[in-house]
Design a protein around this motif. Sequence first.
Motif, short mmCIF file in Angstrom:
data_model
loop_
_atom_site.label_atom_id
_atom_site.label_comp_id
_atom_site.label_asym_id
_atom_site.label_seq_id
_atom_site.Cartn_x
_atom_site.Cartn_y
_atom_site.Cartn_z
N PHE A 237 0.82 -1.21 0.00
CA PHE A 237 0.00 0.00 0.00
C PHE A 237 0.86 1.26 0.00
O PHE A 237 2.03 1.22 0.37
N VAL A 238 0.25 2.36 -0.43
CA VAL A 238 0.87 3.67 -0.36
C VAL A 238 0.52 4.24 1.01
O VAL A 238 -0.66 4.44 1.31
N ARG A 239 1.53 4.49 1.84
CA ARG A 239 1.29 5.07 3.15
C ARG A 239 1.20 6.59 3.03
O ARG A 239 0.40 7.23 3.70
N ASP A 240 2.06 7.16 2.19
CA ASP A 240 2.09 8.62 2.05
C ASP A 240 2.53 8.94 0.63
O ASP A 240 3.44 8.31 0.11
N GLN B 34 5.29 -12.04 10.61
CA GLN B 34 4.87 -10.93 9.74
C GLN B 34 5.76 -9.72 9.96
O GLN B 34 6.07 -9.35 11.09
N TYR B 35 6.13 -9.09 8.85
CA TYR B 35 7.01 -7.92 8.86
C TYR B 35 6.49 -6.88 7.88
O TYR B 35 5.96 -7.24 6.82
N GLU B 36 6.64 -5.63 8.25
CA GLU B 36 6.29 -4.53 7.36
C GLU B 36 7.58 -3.89 6.86
O GLU B 36 8.45 -3.54 7.65
N VAL B 37 7.70 -3.77 5.55
CA VAL B 37 8.89 -3.19 4.93
C VAL B 37 8.43 -1.99 4.10
O VAL B 37 7.49 -2.11 3.31
N GLU C 143 7.33 12.87 -3.07
CA GLU C 143 7.68 12.12 -1.85
C GLU C 143 6.67 11.00 -1.70
O GLU C 143 5.46 11.23 -1.82
N MET C 144 7.19 9.82 -1.46
CA MET C 144 6.30 8.65 -1.38
C MET C 144 6.85 7.64 -0.39
O MET C 144 8.06 7.42 -0.33
N GLU C 145 5.95 7.07 0.37
CA GLU C 145 6.30 5.94 1.23
C GLU C 145 5.40 4.79 0.82
O GLU C 145 4.18 4.88 0.91
N TYR C 146 6.03 3.73 0.34
CA TYR C 146 5.31 2.56 -0.16
C TYR C 146 5.71 1.37 0.70
O TYR C 146 6.90 1.12 0.91
N ALA C 147 4.73 0.65 1.21
CA ALA C 147 5.01 -0.43 2.16
C ALA C 147 4.38 -1.75 1.71
O ALA C 147 3.38 -1.76 1.00
N GLY C 148 4.99 -2.81 2.17
CA GLY C 148 4.46 -4.14 1.96
C GLY C 148 4.47 -4.90 3.27
O GLY C 148 5.34 -4.69 4.11
N VAL C 149 3.49 -5.76 3.45
CA VAL C 149 3.44 -6.62 4.62
C VAL C 149 3.75 -8.03 4.12
O VAL C 149 3.11 -8.53 3.19
N ARG D 27 12.84 -5.49 -3.07
CA ARG D 27 12.97 -5.92 -4.46
C ARG D 27 11.63 -6.43 -5.00
O ARG D 27 11.31 -6.24 -6.18
N MET D 28 10.85 -7.06 -4.14
CA MET D 28 9.55 -7.62 -4.56
C MET D 28 8.50 -6.53 -4.81
O MET D 28 7.66 -6.68 -5.70
N ILE D 29 8.52 -5.46 -4.02
CA ILE D 29 7.47 -4.43 -4.17
C ILE D 29 7.89 -3.26 -5.05
O ILE D 29 7.06 -2.44 -5.43
N PHE D 30 9.17 -3.18 -5.40
CA PHE D 30 9.66 -2.05 -6.19
C PHE D 30 8.94 -1.86 -7.52
O PHE D 30 8.64 -0.72 -7.89
N PRO D 31 8.64 -2.90 -8.29
CA PRO D 31 7.95 -2.66 -9.57
C PRO D 31 6.62 -1.92 -9.42
O PRO D 31 6.24 -1.12 -10.28
N PHE D 32 5.93 -2.15 -8.31
CA PHE D 32 4.65 -1.49 -8.08
C PHE D 32 4.87 -0.01 -7.74
O PHE D 32 4.14 0.86 -8.21
N LEU D 33 5.90 0.28 -6.95
CA LEU D 33 6.27 1.65 -6.64
C LEU D 33 6.68 2.38 -7.91
O LEU D 33 6.26 3.52 -8.15
N ARG D 34 7.47 1.74 -8.75
CA ARG D 34 7.92 2.35 -10.00
C ARG D 34 6.73 2.74 -10.88
O ARG D 34 6.71 3.80 -11.49
N ARG D 35 5.73 1.89 -10.94
CA ARG D 35 4.55 2.18 -11.76
C ARG D 35 3.81 3.41 -11.23
O ARG D 35 3.37 4.27 -12.00
N ILE D 36 3.68 3.51 -9.92
CA ILE D 36 3.00 4.66 -9.32
C ILE D 36 3.77 5.95 -9.61
O ILE D 36 3.17 6.97 -9.97
#
Length: 173
Positions: free
Chosen positions: A30-33, A69-72, A93-99, A120-129
Amino acid sequence: MQDEDNVATGAQEGAEQQAPQVKMHILTQFVRDLSFENVLAQRGVGGEVQPDVTVNVNLDAKKRKPDHQYEVAIKLNVESKNKGTEDKLFLLEMEYAGVFHVENVPEEQLHPFLMIECPRMIFPFLRRIVSDVTRDGGFPPLNMENIDFLQIYRNEIMRRQAEQEKPASAELN
């Protein structure tokens, strides 16, 4: 030939029994900020623009209440300036997190795993945003290059070691 296959299969099964298989699942992301400021449009500056883009990345990881469970989070700061005048064009400015659900990672390898593999797993989604937001903000889409999370991790470890050594060497003087 068949005996060789059986031996190889037996060796693989023995290795799998000794070292439990690492399990990792992305439970959610999710996008936190998110903040995008089009400075160029606010100033109303015209003329030729040659963007110079600077990207800063910070990482954060923390344990969550449920077991395994970990939040990154990837914290991104993107600033674009005009090469000739150094005037700001935009700021993102963006904070993108994954659980993540992570199991069977040895304790001494958990921190690097969370700070390298999970981003590395969530980066492609951040890049798209980032691409969509910059395009929707009136600029050409910013297609970010891959980020070397291993190098970021190594740099942070070296920075922390240098900080620890600095007070010790200051005491010697």
